[in-house]
Write an enzyme that holds these catalytic residues in place. Structure first.
Site, PDB file in Angstrom:
ATOM      1  N   CYS A  78      34.039  95.221 -19.509  1.00  0.00           N
ATOM      2  CA  CYS A  78      33.968  94.350 -18.334  1.00  0.00           C
ATOM      3  C   CYS A  78      33.700  92.886 -18.718  1.00  0.00           C
ATOM      4  O   CYS A  78      34.607  92.236 -19.220  1.00  0.00           O
ATOM      5  CB  CYS A  78      32.983  94.921 -17.330  1.00  0.00           C
ATOM      6  N   ILE A 131      33.042  97.435 -11.508  1.00  0.00           N
ATOM      7  CA  ILE A 131      32.073  96.603 -10.784  1.00  0.00           C
ATOM      8  C   ILE A 131      32.459  95.142 -10.977  1.00  0.00           C
ATOM      9  O   ILE A 131      32.379  94.620 -12.089  1.00  0.00           O
ATOM     10  CB  ILE A 131      30.636  96.832 -11.310  1.00  0.00           C
ATOM     11  N   ARG A 132      32.902  94.508  -9.923  1.00  0.00           N
ATOM     12  CA  ARG A 132      33.383  93.110 -10.004  1.00  0.00           C
ATOM     13  C   ARG A 132      34.239  92.930 -11.273  1.00  0.00           C
ATOM     14  O   ARG A 132      34.034  92.020 -12.072  1.00  0.00           O
ATOM     15  CB  ARG A 132      32.200  92.121  -9.989  1.00  0.00           C
ATOM     16  N   HIS A 167      33.371 100.461 -16.782  1.00  0.00           N
ATOM     17  CA  HIS A 167      32.058 100.648 -17.416  1.00  0.00           C
ATOM     18  C   HIS A 167      31.862 102.074 -17.943  1.00  0.00           C
ATOM     19  O   HIS A 167      31.139 102.855 -17.315  1.00  0.00           O
ATOM     20  CB  HIS A 167      30.949 100.337 -16.409  1.00  0.00           C
ATOM     21  N   GLU A 169      29.959 102.984 -20.113  1.00  0.00           N
ATOM     22  CA  GLU A 169      28.536 103.171 -20.442  1.00  0.00           C
ATOM     23  C   GLU A 169      27.736 103.700 -19.251  1.00  0.00           C
ATOM     24  O   GLU A 169      26.581 104.075 -19.392  1.00  0.00           O
ATOM     25  CB  GLU A 169      27.932 101.850 -20.964  1.00  0.00           C
TER      26      GLU A 169
HETATM   27  N1  GLN Z   1      32.388  89.584 -12.759  1.00  0.00           N
HETATM   28  C1  GLN Z   1      31.702  89.511 -14.017  1.00  0.00           C
HETATM   29  C2  GLN Z   1      32.168  88.295 -14.819  1.00  0.00           C
HETATM   30  O1  GLN Z   1      33.088  87.680 -14.467  1.00  0.00           O
HETATM   31  C3  GLN Z   1      31.918  90.782 -14.837  1.00  0.00           C
HETATM   32  C4  GLN Z   1      31.335  91.952 -14.102  1.00  0.00           C
HETATM   33  C5  GLN Z   1      30.834  93.063 -14.962  1.00  0.00           C
HETATM   34  O2  GLN Z   1      30.659  92.930 -16.178  1.00  0.00           O
HETATM   35  N2  GLN Z   1      30.537  94.150 -14.311  1.00  0.00           N
HETATM   36  O3  GLN Z   1      31.599  87.976 -15.782  1.00  0.00           O
END
Ligand code: GLN
Length: 188
Positions: A78, A131-132, A167, A169
């Site tokens: 991520c 997640i995002r 993720h 993990e």
């Molecule tokens: N949105 C975060 C970023 O741009 C990454 C999100 C995450 O690692 N879950 O850094």
């Protein structure tokens, strides 16, 4: 075998727990000294701008650039994937430029749009938590795509660099970490 986990910000503890389950010794990496005896490094999820700024401040960016030239294995999940990418769409934030992909941050929307899905990874289902998450928008010829979601790569490798936009993990499925450990044990 000792494996470093970048512990500047983000969910590094979860990566450390998986490494312990797989029988390797996780080492928290905060300065370049911490990289001395590790066979590879994991860059966790978190906030890529914060982690990138701290990489510069702590002298780790330059050190990792040297090590990348010697094919030191690095796995980014991520925010970690964002930091390893060649180009971050619309952003000039500090990053490592180690894998030939263009990536777009927060491409699936804000926190509320985070989601879980089942992907096909190495011919088996993989419960995947986004997640995002960023989206990989394009990949160079040397990048091997290992899994996709809605026709976009979500797990990819170029030589010593492995990235995923979700993720692993945060789940019990350790297969992606196992692949990374193989990359680390093959590296001299
Ligand atoms: N949105 C975060 C970023 O741009 C990454 C999100 C995450 O690692 N879950 O850094």
């Amino acid at each position: 075998m000792k494996i470093g986990v970048l512990a500047l910000q983000g969910d590094f503890r979860e990566h450390m727990d998986i490494l312990k389950r797989l029988g390797v010794e996780p080492v928290k990496v905060r300065t370049k000294k911490d990289l001395k005896d590790v066979k590879g490094l994991i860059i966790p999820g978190g906030e890529s701008t914060t982690i990138g700024n701290l990489l510069v401040k702590n002298g780790l960016k330059i050190e990792l650039e040297k090590k990348n030239k010697k094919n030191f294995p690095i796995f980014g999940s991520c925010a970690g994937a964002i930091l390893l990418s060649k180009k971050i769409k619309g952003s000039t934030q500090p990053h490592l430029n180690f894998i030939d992909v263009e990536i777009k941050r927060n491409a699936y929307g804000r926190q509320q749009e985070s989601f879980e899905t089942t992907l096909e990874v190495f011919d088996k289902p993989f419960h995947s938590i986004f997640i995002r998450s960023p989206r990989i928008e394009s990949t160079g010829k040397k990048v091997e795509i290992l899994a996709e979601y809605n026709s976009s790569p979500v797990l990819a490798r170029q030589k010593n660099i492995l990235i995923c936009t979700f993720h692993p993990e945060l789940t019990d499925d350790t297969r992606i970490h196992e692949l990374f450990l193989q990359m680390c044990s093959q590296h001299q």
